[in-house]
Design a protein around this motif. Structure first.
Motif, mmCIF file in Angstrom:
data_model
loop_
_atom_site.group_PDB
_atom_site.id
_atom_site.type_symbol
_atom_site.label_atom_id
_atom_site.label_comp_id
_atom_site.label_asym_id
_atom_site.label_seq_id
_atom_site.Cartn_x
_atom_site.Cartn_y
_atom_site.Cartn_z
ATOM 1 N N ASP A 128 -8.467 8.559 6.225
ATOM 2 C CA ASP A 128 -7.645 7.817 7.185
ATOM 3 C C ASP A 128 -8.182 6.409 7.431
ATOM 4 O O ASP A 128 -8.310 5.948 8.575
ATOM 5 C CB ASP A 128 -7.550 8.564 8.522
ATOM 6 N N ALA A 129 -8.536 5.714 6.346
ATOM 7 C CA ALA A 129 -8.965 4.321 6.459
ATOM 8 C C ALA A 129 -7.837 3.499 7.073
ATOM 9 O O ALA A 129 -6.661 3.784 6.861
ATOM 10 C CB ALA A 129 -9.339 3.774 5.089
ATOM 11 N N LYS A 130 -8.217 2.455 7.817
ATOM 12 C CA LYS A 130 -7.203 1.683 8.527
ATOM 13 C C LYS A 130 -6.550 0.596 7.684
ATOM 14 O O LYS A 130 -5.397 0.245 7.912
ATOM 15 C CB LYS A 130 -7.822 1.066 9.789
ATOM 16 N N ARG A 131 -7.310 0.053 6.703
ATOM 17 C CA ARG A 131 -6.751 -1.040 5.902
ATOM 18 C C ARG A 131 -7.086 -0.859 4.431
ATOM 19 O O ARG A 131 -8.176 -0.393 4.070
ATOM 20 C CB ARG A 131 -7.240 -2.397 6.394
ATOM 21 N N LEU A 132 -6.152 -1.295 3.604
ATOM 22 C CA LEU A 132 -6.235 -1.083 2.170
ATOM 23 C C LEU A 132 -5.596 -2.267 1.464
ATOM 24 O O LEU A 132 -4.509 -2.711 1.844
ATOM 25 C CB LEU A 132 -5.487 0.214 1.832
ATOM 26 N N VAL A 202 -5.192 10.865 -12.074
ATOM 27 C CA VAL A 202 -5.505 10.000 -10.929
ATOM 28 C C VAL A 202 -4.222 9.399 -10.366
ATOM 29 O O VAL A 202 -3.982 9.397 -9.153
ATOM 30 C CB VAL A 202 -6.487 8.889 -11.329
ATOM 31 N N ARG A 203 -3.395 8.870 -11.260
ATOM 32 C CA ARG A 203 -2.149 8.233 -10.835
ATOM 33 C C ARG A 203 -1.272 9.200 -10.047
ATOM 34 O O ARG A 203 -0.769 8.864 -8.960
ATOM 35 C CB ARG A 203 -1.390 7.728 -12.063
ATOM 36 N N ALA A 204 -1.083 10.404 -10.577
ATOM 37 C CA ALA A 204 -0.217 11.385 -9.932
ATOM 38 C C ALA A 204 -0.751 11.783 -8.552
ATOM 39 O O ALA A 204 0.020 11.953 -7.600
ATOM 40 C CB ALA A 204 -0.079 12.616 -10.822
ATOM 41 N N GLN A 205 -2.061 11.910 -8.445
ATOM 42 C CA GLN A 205 -2.656 12.264 -7.153
ATOM 43 C C GLN A 205 -2.446 11.151 -6.135
ATOM 44 O O GLN A 205 -2.162 11.410 -4.963
ATOM 45 C CB GLN A 205 -4.145 12.566 -7.307
ATOM 46 N N ALA A 206 -2.571 9.909 -6.577
ATOM 47 C CA ALA A 206 -2.363 8.780 -5.671
ATOM 48 C C ALA A 206 -0.926 8.725 -5.170
ATOM 49 O O ALA A 206 -0.678 8.503 -3.978
ATOM 50 C CB ALA A 206 -2.737 7.474 -6.368
ATOM 51 N N VAL A 207 0.021 8.924 -6.070
ATOM 52 C CA VAL A 207 1.432 8.917 -5.669
ATOM 53 C C VAL A 207 1.698 10.011 -4.646
ATOM 54 O O VAL A 207 2.433 9.811 -3.665
ATOM 55 C CB VAL A 207 2.342 9.075 -6.904
ATOM 56 N N ALA A 208 1.074 11.169 -4.838
ATOM 57 C CA ALA A 208 1.271 12.283 -3.912
ATOM 58 C C ALA A 208 0.724 11.980 -2.520
ATOM 59 O O ALA A 208 1.148 12.600 -1.539
ATOM 60 C CB ALA A 208 0.607 13.543 -4.468
ATOM 61 N N CYS A 209 -0.194 11.029 -2.436
ATOM 62 C CA CYS A 209 -0.779 10.656 -1.130
ATOM 63 C C CYS A 209 0.141 9.773 -0.292
ATOM 64 O O CYS A 209 -0.049 9.660 0.923
ATOM 65 C CB CYS A 209 -2.104 9.917 -1.335
ATOM 66 N N LEU A 210 1.097 9.129 -0.930
ATOM 67 C CA LEU A 210 1.854 8.080 -0.236
ATOM 68 C C LEU A 210 2.633 8.586 0.969
ATOM 69 O O LEU A 210 2.784 7.861 1.955
ATOM 70 C CB LEU A 210 2.803 7.383 -1.214
ATOM 71 N N ASP A 211 3.118 9.811 0.925
ATOM 72 C CA ASP A 211 3.924 10.324 2.033
ATOM 73 C C ASP A 211 3.144 10.406 3.332
ATOM 74 O O ASP A 211 3.731 10.355 4.418
ATOM 75 C CB ASP A 211 4.477 11.720 1.691
ATOM 76 N N HIS A 212 1.815 10.542 3.247
ATOM 77 C CA HIS A 212 1.025 10.657 4.476
ATOM 78 C C HIS A 212 -0.086 9.620 4.573
ATOM 79 O O HIS A 212 -1.002 9.759 5.359
ATOM 80 C CB HIS A 212 0.441 12.069 4.611
ATOM 81 N N LEU A 213 -0.002 8.564 3.759
ATOM 82 C CA LEU A 213 -1.012 7.510 3.794
ATOM 83 C C LEU A 213 -0.783 6.613 5.005
ATOM 84 O O LEU A 213 0.237 5.937 5.111
ATOM 85 C CB LEU A 213 -0.943 6.687 2.505
ATOM 86 N N LYS A 214 -1.763 6.583 5.928
ATOM 87 C CA LYS A 214 -1.604 5.863 7.188
ATOM 88 C C LYS A 214 -2.046 4.408 7.122
ATOM 89 O O LYS A 214 -1.663 3.604 7.972
ATOM 90 C CB LYS A 214 -2.414 6.571 8.279
ATOM 91 N N ALA A 215 -2.867 4.051 6.160
ATOM 92 C CA ALA A 215 -3.477 2.722 6.129
ATOM 93 C C ALA A 215 -2.444 1.604 6.072
ATOM 94 O O ALA A 215 -1.434 1.709 5.361
ATOM 95 C CB ALA A 215 -4.408 2.617 4.923
ATOM 96 N N ASP A 216 -2.713 0.527 6.823
ATOM 97 C CA ASP A 216 -1.943 -0.701 6.645
ATOM 98 C C ASP A 216 -2.300 -1.230 5.260
ATOM 99 O O ASP A 216 -3.474 -1.470 4.955
ATOM 100 C CB ASP A 216 -2.332 -1.723 7.704
ATOM 101 N N GLY A 238 6.658 0.923 0.146
ATOM 102 C CA GLY A 238 7.804 1.670 0.648
ATOM 103 C C GLY A 238 7.410 2.919 1.416
ATOM 104 O O GLY A 238 8.270 3.638 1.921
ATOM 105 N N LYS A 239 6.106 3.187 1.523
ATOM 106 C CA LYS A 239 5.649 4.383 2.252
ATOM 107 C C LYS A 239 6.031 4.283 3.730
ATOM 108 O O LYS A 239 6.208 3.191 4.276
ATOM 109 C CB LYS A 239 4.147 4.571 2.077
ATOM 110 N N LYS A 240 6.120 5.450 4.373
ATOM 111 C CA LYS A 240 6.666 5.522 5.724
ATOM 112 C C LYS A 240 5.684 5.070 6.802
ATOM 113 O O LYS A 240 6.098 4.571 7.849
ATOM 114 C CB LYS A 240 7.113 6.952 6.021
ATOM 115 N N LEU A 241 4.404 5.278 6.582
ATOM 116 C CA LEU A 241 3.417 5.050 7.628
ATOM 117 C C LEU A 241 2.678 3.729 7.441
ATOM 118 O O LEU A 241 2.518 3.244 6.317
ATOM 119 C CB LEU A 241 2.410 6.202 7.657
ATOM 120 N N GLY A 242 2.195 3.148 8.529
ATOM 121 C CA GLY A 242 1.413 1.924 8.474
ATOM 122 C C GLY A 242 2.260 0.672 8.361
ATOM 123 O O GLY A 242 3.461 0.721 8.108
ATOM 124 N N LYS A 243 1.595 -0.470 8.535
ATOM 125 C CA LYS A 243 2.218 -1.763 8.294
ATOM 126 C C LYS A 243 1.892 -2.158 6.853
ATOM 127 O O LYS A 243 0.723 -2.199 6.466
ATOM 128 C CB LYS A 243 1.677 -2.811 9.269
#
Length: 278
Positions: A128-132, A202-216, A238-243
């Protein structure tokens, strides 16, 4: 430049390389004499190495951050090591590095280039890092024929491909005079189906994270990038969470941290510093 190579051995729980680590591939840190409150962990790309991320590291250090860069097992040594290392090793090293830094700093942000962008996405989601900040993140890779690679990895060790040094790319790292030629002979002159399959994992795992990725999240694409399309950055922001923000630089290539177009390089690095400094 305040750089040190005296960092923790984040590879100790993962694949142990048989070949020596090239000077340019040493993991590094840029830490202030009076420790900063915030740190940034930098993640390099597929077949890349920590020396490629010196420029964003330097700029972030000058902006007040302590900065660290990891080296994944199998990278910056030999093609044989590359073939033996897996996605779990690459992600695991970044995970262990972030876990250690998280206990030492108020905040730890991430910067990732190419496959490092995918790995940074995974780590950011895990903690749950805040910035990316992502540079040409490898979440869409049109050049990877997934079905074909899934089959070939069992039968083909490597295939030859053309590579030649481009002197227009200027690097910032301290290394051996023949680093580029040596790494070219080990990594960039071949396709390794087994390793490409690990990249796809690696790529597929990262894409799967996007639905709940909170980082701005800032994601930067390059108009001259022939490896990762703009679509990858569009997917990320286009992810739902974060700025989230997408910056497209028409003159940037895939190799933004040391782009041969200095104006494009400068624009990308300034955007990363500005984003993480908010």
């Amino acid at each position: 430049m305040h750089i040190s190579y005296d960092v923790s051995d984040w590879t100790r729980k993962h694949y142990q390389d048989k070949g020596p680590v090239r000077m340019c591939a040493r993991p590094w840190k840029m830490v202030h004499d009076e420790k900063a409150a915030k740190a940034v962990l930098c993640c390099h790309g597929y077949t890349g190495y920590p020396g490629e991320l010196i420029r964003p590291g330097k700029d972030l250090y000058e902006a007040g951050f302590d900065v660290y860069a990891v080296r994944y097992p199998g990278h910056g040594t030999t093609g044989e090591d590359f073939l033996q290392s897996k996605a779990e090793d690459w992600i695991g090293v970044a995970y262990d590095a972030y876990a250690e830094l998280k206990d030492q700093y108020e905040e730890v942000y991430l910067v990732g280039h190419s496959m490092g962008g995918a790995i940074a996405t995974i780590i950011s989601d895990a903690f749950d890092a805040k910035r990316l900040a992502l540079l040409a993140p490898a979440l869409v890779i049109p050049s990877v024929p997934v079905a074909r690679i899934r089959f070939l990895r069992h039968f083909v060790t490597k295939t030859k491909k053309e590579w030649k040094r481009d002197p227009l790319y200027k690097f910032y790292y301290e290394g051996d005079p023949d680093d580029d030629a040596f790494l070219g002979s080990q990594y960039w002159s071949f396709n390794y189906p087994k390793s490409i399959w690990e990249l796809e994992r690696v790529r597929a795992q990262a894409v799967a994270c996007l639905d709940h990725l909170k980082a701005d999240t800032l994601s930067i694409s390059g108009g001259l990038d022939v490896t990762i399309p703009e679509e990858a950055s569009v997917l990320v922001v286009g992810k739902k969470l974060g700025k989230n923000k997408h910056l497209h630089i028409p003159t940037a290539t895939h190799l933004m941290p040391y782009d041969k177009d200095l104006n494009a390089q400068d624009e990308a690095m300034k955007a990363v510093v500005d984003w993480l400094s908010k």
